[in-house]
Write a protein that holds these residues in place. Structure first.
Motif, PDB file in Angstrom:
ATOM      1  N   PHE A 185       0.794  -1.278   0.014  1.00 22.04           N
ATOM      2  CA  PHE A 185       0.024  -0.049   0.048  1.00 22.04           C
ATOM      3  C   PHE A 185       0.810   1.183  -0.015  1.00 22.04           C
ATOM      4  O   PHE A 185       0.626   2.342  -0.867  1.00 22.04           O
ATOM      5  N   CYS A 186       1.851   1.239   0.787  1.00 21.81           N
ATOM      6  CA  CYS A 186       2.933   2.426   0.941  1.00 21.81           C
ATOM      7  C   CYS A 186       3.400   2.657  -0.561  1.00 21.81           C
ATOM      8  O   CYS A 186       3.662   3.848  -1.126  1.00 21.81           O
ATOM      9  N   ILE A 187       3.847   1.682  -1.316  1.00 20.15           N
ATOM     10  CA  ILE A 187       4.430   1.952  -2.349  1.00 20.15           C
ATOM     11  C   ILE A 187       3.308   2.419  -3.610  1.00 20.15           C
ATOM     12  O   ILE A 187       3.807   3.517  -4.070  1.00 20.15           O
ATOM     13  N   GLN A 188       2.266   1.622  -3.501  1.00 18.32           N
ATOM     14  CA  GLN A 188       1.283   2.190  -4.433  1.00 18.32           C
ATOM     15  C   GLN A 188       0.828   3.791  -4.184  1.00 18.32           C
ATOM     16  O   GLN A 188       0.623   4.493  -5.042  1.00 18.32           O
ATOM     17  N   PHE A 189       0.763   3.992  -2.854  1.00 16.74           N
ATOM     18  CA  PHE A 189       0.363   5.378  -2.254  1.00 16.74           C
ATOM     19  C   PHE A 189       1.440   6.370  -2.923  1.00 16.74           C
ATOM     20  O   PHE A 189       1.294   7.380  -3.557  1.00 16.74           O
ATOM     21  N   ALA A 190       2.640   6.146  -2.828  1.00 13.29           N
ATOM     22  CA  ALA A 190       3.785   7.043  -3.449  1.00 13.29           C
ATOM     23  C   ALA A 190       3.657   7.262  -4.846  1.00 13.29           C
ATOM     24  O   ALA A 190       3.948   8.357  -5.222  1.00 13.29           O
ATOM     25  N   LEU A 191       3.257   5.979  -5.469  1.00 12.41           N
ATOM     26  CA  LEU A 191       3.475   6.175  -6.966  1.00 12.41           C
ATOM     27  C   LEU A 191       2.138   6.270  -7.703  1.00 12.41           C
ATOM     28  O   LEU A 191       2.233   6.745  -8.693  1.00 12.41           O
ATOM     29  N   MET A 192       1.013   6.665  -6.842  1.00 14.48           N
ATOM     30  CA  MET A 192      -0.033   6.860  -7.683  1.00 14.48           C
ATOM     31  C   MET A 192      -0.355   8.178  -8.604  1.00 14.48           C
ATOM     32  O   MET A 192      -0.485   8.003  -9.714  1.00 14.48           O
ATOM     33  N   PRO A 193       0.397   9.154  -8.000  1.00 11.09           N
ATOM     34  CA  PRO A 193       0.226  10.446  -9.022  1.00 11.09           C
ATOM     35  C   PRO A 193       0.984  10.270 -10.047  1.00 11.09           C
ATOM     36  O   PRO A 193       0.939  10.837 -11.378  1.00 11.09           O
ATOM     37  N   VAL A 194       2.257   9.662  -9.903  1.00 13.09           N
ATOM     38  CA  VAL A 194       3.306   9.306 -11.090  1.00 13.09           C
ATOM     39  C   VAL A 194       2.572   8.365 -12.173  1.00 13.09           C
ATOM     40  O   VAL A 194       2.611   8.657 -13.514  1.00 13.09           O
ATOM     41  N   LEU A 195       2.084   7.290 -11.701  1.00  8.10           N
ATOM     42  CA  LEU A 195       1.227   6.174 -12.472  1.00  8.10           C
ATOM     43  C   LEU A 195       0.153   7.062 -13.356  1.00  8.10           C
ATOM     44  O   LEU A 195       0.175   6.750 -14.488  1.00  8.10           O
ATOM     45  N   LEU A 196      -0.695   7.559 -12.814  1.00 10.09           N
ATOM     46  CA  LEU A 196      -1.756   8.447 -13.207  1.00 10.09           C
ATOM     47  C   LEU A 196      -1.331   9.455 -14.157  1.00 10.09           C
ATOM     48  O   LEU A 196      -1.614   9.638 -15.619  1.00 10.09           O
ATOM     49  N   HIS A 197      -0.177  10.256 -13.925  1.00  6.02           N
ATOM     50  CA  HIS A 197       0.410  11.263 -14.774  1.00  6.02           C
ATOM     51  C   HIS A 197       0.963  10.663 -16.138  1.00  6.02           C
ATOM     52  O   HIS A 197       0.844  11.127 -17.173  1.00  6.02           O
ATOM     53  N   ARG A 198       1.868   9.578 -15.901  1.00  2.66           N
ATOM     54  CA  ARG A 198       2.511   9.013 -16.884  1.00  2.66           C
ATOM     55  C   ARG A 198       1.957   8.050 -17.854  1.00  2.66           C
ATOM     56  O   ARG A 198       2.045   7.798 -19.067  1.00  2.66           O
ATOM     57  N   PHE A 199       1.006   7.370 -17.150  1.00  7.11           N
ATOM     58  CA  PHE A 199       0.436   6.022 -17.789  1.00  7.11           C
ATOM     59  C   PHE A 199      -1.099   6.081 -17.978  1.00  7.11           C
ATOM     60  O   PHE A 199      -1.699   5.197 -18.372  1.00  7.11           O
ATOM     61  N   ASN A 200      -1.715   6.915 -17.152  1.00  4.53           N
ATOM     62  CA  ASN A 200      -3.244   7.273 -17.181  1.00  4.53           C
ATOM     63  C   ASN A 200      -3.943   5.962 -16.671  1.00  4.53           C
ATOM     64  O   ASN A 200      -5.084   5.697 -16.952  1.00  4.53           O
ATOM     65  N   GLU A 201      -3.147   5.270 -15.586  1.00  2.01           N
ATOM     66  CA  GLU A 201      -3.660   3.890 -15.140  1.00  2.01           C
ATOM     67  C   GLU A 201      -3.207   3.756 -13.765  1.00  2.01           C
ATOM     68  O   GLU A 201      -1.990   4.002 -13.410  1.00  2.01           O
ATOM     69  N   PHE A 202      -4.036   3.423 -12.981  1.00  2.00           N
ATOM     70  CA  PHE A 202      -3.579   3.054 -11.400  1.00  2.00           C
ATOM     71  C   PHE A 202      -4.369   1.877 -10.837  1.00  2.00           C
ATOM     72  O   PHE A 202      -5.560   1.566 -10.907  1.00  2.00           O
ATOM     73  N   SER A 203      -3.663   0.691 -10.610  1.00  4.02           N
ATOM     74  CA  SER A 203      -4.156  -0.392  -9.889  1.00  4.02           C
ATOM     75  C   SER A 203      -4.742  -0.345  -8.564  1.00  4.02           C
ATOM     76  O   SER A 203      -4.056   0.305  -7.436  1.00  4.02           O
ATOM     77  N   LEU A 204      -5.883  -0.576  -8.284  1.00  6.16           N
ATOM     78  CA  LEU A 204      -6.851  -0.651  -7.006  1.00  6.16           C
ATOM     79  C   LEU A 204      -6.437  -1.862  -6.336  1.00  6.16           C
ATOM     80  O   LEU A 204      -6.380  -1.892  -5.023  1.00  6.16           O
ATOM     81  N   ILE A 205      -6.411  -2.916  -7.013  1.00  2.00           N
ATOM     82  CA  ILE A 205      -6.243  -4.262  -6.384  1.00  2.00           C
ATOM     83  C   ILE A 205      -4.671  -4.550  -6.059  1.00  2.00           C
ATOM     84  O   ILE A 205      -4.401  -5.719  -5.553  1.00  2.00           O
TER      85      ILE A 205
END
Length: 814
Positions: free
Chosen positions: A414-434
């Motif tokens: 969860f910590c890793i996903q939390f840190a990378l969420m804005p970067v993943l949305l900005h760069r890849f337009n996709e974010f995994s909830l699972i």
């Protein structure tokens, strides 16, 4: 009596490596200003070093403690100057002759002979062989030297044959005949940015290969290419053909053989990092060694012996995985962690992270600007600062229990996903909830596949059949991993697609991170919560500003789908329509590749209608994928029957999904919303041609005084009838050139009636139809200047916004 609250001061002295890394980063950033040359920056660094040594002597030997402050300042400036020197020299190296400039401008279409060493070669499912070449020199066809500097390039062989694949393996010295080509930027707003990824690999020029010849194979034992080939061949030997590509991805980071759908599933399940060699893989590698460290403690000089073994192990693994930036970062960090354990030092993970970053930046200052470097260290720092806060939520007496450890692993993910969420949305337009849950389940499986797989590789060098048999459990676990990933990626709401509405989201996210990390510090808690609220208000204000601007007009996106057509129409009241859906080919369609990712990134979950100009596959190619993925209210069809499987499939799918298909008539008005009328101007009822192009559905949109004319592939007869029927009423601000700029479309009679201000031509670069035709281009240039004549083949997708009284082009690449 009033007692002031205790103030909090960040303990910088507890994190010296972090402080030094920040100073080096500041120096590298200042080097971008190009205030000093590399030599001048080095002179400043040497001067500051001498000053620091003198001040240190004065303080320590002569006990002049009043100079302590000057000593600290001089020391910090010296560290800053190291970053400035490294950054300045790195910039000067980039100012050397650039291959993309020399080769691209002097030999834009010439076949050149490229001499160098193959660093990586991969064959994809479409038959394209991609070769990363460390070029030593480039010769022209007549034998003259065209370029003589070492550089990296990507050479692609389309429809590669077995001879090319066999002669272009890792470590081989080769001569390749290829035509240089510039790296093209993103074609559509939400496409993966291949150019940025290649630049991150220090590749600035591409080429299209023809003939290749091996000069010398990779030398046995002494070449990393030979070891990489050996490892890949060994994986093919011990794993089944179905699971070998996944095993190569998990163990070596070699993803070329993976199915594109499986790679997408890994991304949507939040497991893409399992296929990119990183800290997790280095941790798997060191895990068996970690348990034998106590043995080294009992040996004389055992700590040094163990450190040498760890260095050798990390160096070998980095070599066989190609010394990728991610494995270099992970190896440096793992080396310092292992050293601390071997010598029984107190391990401070935050300081170790700073030390690893410091060493990497001094060796390669350009790493600071790589997204991989930023994501890696952001994730690590988030783990070490946020995870302890989250673990405080649990009873300390129960942390040793199995379910507590499982929860900790989930929290780590969860910590890793939390840190990378804005970067993943900005760069890849996709974010995994699972992702957090799947990482908890998939990490142990991946660990067993990794360790067992390498054990099988080593055994295969002794007895191949026995190794293949003993590696069967790892093969089954690889199959299980693929099944788990596919299942997770197809769970409803497993991932979200969208875009970062504003870059101000970054400061809000950082403030939120610090607010959570400081939740155990009463003196800081309120300050960071207040900062988080302020940043959140600024972010939402910027989002509101953008929405107001978008809601005040009609936005049209002319997709770059290659040799096809697709236009997205977004109205002021939030409705969305498509005019055509791009092309279809055996390797994919425009719906899956371009349109659906764009719709989801823009937050469009429903289409109010799809206008089909005519039934050719380059106009309805993506329709089936779109219909099956998102709800569609209505399809407007010109009514021309076409006996193809694609056309019949769309009609069948429409019936099964309950999507009405209507055939509008010339003169009908379709209100896209309450303020945006669409006028159906074709097909003309007098057309008797059997050519589907002549029966194209012609649509004119109007918003205020601005308008758009879309004619599909209408040709000579349709354009003449259109001009005769409507005359000057065809006048439009934007005209999408008919039939991709074909000679049979965009005649003077139509252009004279339209009098466009802007023309958009949708076609592929170097297509087999030779579109746009010179005659059509010449006619269009009589009505608009070159700066208002836009080709998707050259400029990528075109976005325009109609504001009622004016039309503006959206420069989305900026």
């Amino acid at each position: 009596m009033f007692q002031p609250r205790d103030s909090y001061r960040f303990p910088f002295t507890s994190y010296p490596a972090v402080r030094l890394a920040l100073l080096v980063m500041a120096g590298i950033l200042c080097a971008r200003l190009e205030l000093l040359s590399g030599l001048a920056a080095a002179a400043v660094a040497v001067s500051l070093l001498l000053l620091t040594l003198l001040l240190n002597y004065a303080v320590r030997q002569q006990l002049r403690f009043e100079l302590s402050g000057h000593l600290s300042l001089s020391y910090l400036l010296f560290i800053f100057s190291l970053g400035l020197t490294a950054g300045s020299y790195q910039l000067e190296r980039h100012q050397a002759p650039r291959p993309e400039i020399v080769l691209g401008e002097l030999f834009p279409a010439d076949t050149l002979r490229w001499h160098g060493t193959v660093r990586d070669a991969s064959l994809n499912a479409g038959g394209t062989l991609s070769v990363i070449l460390q070029a030593d020199s480039v010769m022209s066809a007549d034998g003259a030297l065209a370029f003589r500097h070492r550089f990296r390039t990507q050479i692609r062989f389309f429809r590669a044959d077995s001879t090319q694949v066999a002669s272009l393996r890792n470590g081989y010295q080769v001569v390749i005949e290829a035509v240089p080509a510039a790296i093209t930027p993103r074609r559509n707003p939400h496409d993966f940015d291949v150019a940025q990824w290649l630049h991150g690999q220090q590749i600035f020029v591409q080429a299209t290969g023809g003939h290749a010849a091996t000069v010398r194979p990779a030398p046995a034992f002494v070449s990393w290419g030979w070891w990489r080939n050996l490892m890949q061949d060994s994986i093919d030997e011990v794993f089944s053909p179905e699971q070998a590509p996944l095993a190569k991805a998990v163990m070596l980071g070699h993803r070329a053989g993976l199915d594109a759908e499986l790679r997408q599933n890994f991304s949507r399940a939040g497991l893409a990092h399992l296929m990119a060699v990183s800290g997790m893989h280095v941790g798997f590698l060191l895990l068996p060694f970690w348990f034998v460290i106590p043995v080294f403690w009992r040996m004389k000089h055992g700590a040094w012996l163990g450190l040498g073994c760890i260095f050798l192990l990390l160096w070998l693994y980095a070599g066989i995985t190609g010394f990728s930036p991610s494995v270099q970062r992970a190896s440096v960090f793992a080396f310092f962690v292992a050293m601390a354990r071997l010598f029984r030092y107190q391990r401070d993970p935050v300081n170790l992270t700073g030390l690893a970053a410091l060493l990497i930046l001094l060796i390669d200052p350009a790493s600071l600007f790589l997204i991989g470097f930023q994501m890696s260290f952001a994730a690590v720092l988030t783990i070490f600062t946020l995870l302890p806060v989250l673990q405080r939520l649990f009873d300390p007496k129960k942390r040793h229990l199995w379910y507590a450890k499982l929860t900790s692993l989930t929290l780590l993910s969860f910590c890793i996903q939390f840190a990378l969420m804005p970067v993943l949305l900005h760069r890849f337009n996709e974010f995994s909830l699972i992702g957090p849950v799947m990482n908890t389940l998939a990490a142990p499986v991946t660990q067993v596949v990794f360790i067992w797989g390498f054990a099988g590789i080593f055994l295969s060098w002794i007895h191949g059949p026995a190794a293949a048999f003993l590696t069967l459990p790892a093969d089954w676990l690889a199959l299980l991993l693929a099944w788990m990933t596919t299942f997770a990626a197809n769970v409803p709401y497993a991932f979200v697609q969208g875009r970062l509405d504003s870059l101000l989201f970054y400061p809000f996210w950082i403030a939120l991170f610090f607010a959570l990390a400081a939740s155990l510090q009463p003196a800081l808690r309120f300050r960071f919560v207040a900062l988080c609220l302020c940043c959140g208000l600024l972010w939402q204000a910027d989002v509101l500003r953008q929405k107001i601007a978008e809601a005040s007009g009609v936005q049209l996106t002319f997709f770059d789908v290659g040799q096809g057509d697709a236009v997205l129409i977004q109205t002021p009241l939030g409705r969305a329509y498509l005019y055509d859906t791009g092309l279809w080919s055996p390797f994919g369609n425009s719906g899956d590749r371009f349109i659906l990712p764009h719709l989801k990134a823009e937050g469009i979950r429903h289409l109010d209608g799809i206008f089909l100009s005519h039934p050719h596959s380059d106009h309805i190619g993506g329709l089936l994928s779109i219909m099956r993925e998102i709800p569609v209210s209505l399809i407007y069809d010109p009514g021309f029957e076409h006996h193809t499987a694609l056309f019949a499939g769309y009609r069948t799918a429409a019936r099964e999904l309950g999507i009405p298909v209507v055939t509008p008539q010339m003169g009908d008005v379709v209100w896209l919303d309450e303020v945006t009328p669409g006028f159906i101007l074709g097909p003309h009822p007098d057309i008797r041609s059997t050519n589907p192009n002549e029966h194209s559905l012609v649509l004119k949109l109007r918003y205020g005084t601005q308008s758009v004319l879309l004619t599909g592939d209408a040709e000579t007869q349709a354009e003449e009838l259109l001009s005769r029927q409507f005359g000057d009423w065809l006048n439009a601000t934007i005209y999408k050139a008919g039939h991709h700029g074909s000679r049979t479309s965009s005649h003077h009679v139509l252009l004279e009636a339209v009098q466009p201000d802007i023309i958009v031509v949708s076609n592929a670069l170097r297509n087999r139809y030779n579109h746009p035709h010179p005659d059509a281009t010449s006619r269009m240039r009589n009505y608009v200047p070159d700066e208002h004549l836009h080709y998707t083949a050259l400029d990528g997708a075109q976005i325009f916004r109609l504001y009622g009284d004016r039309t503006e082009r959206v420069m989305w690449r900026e």
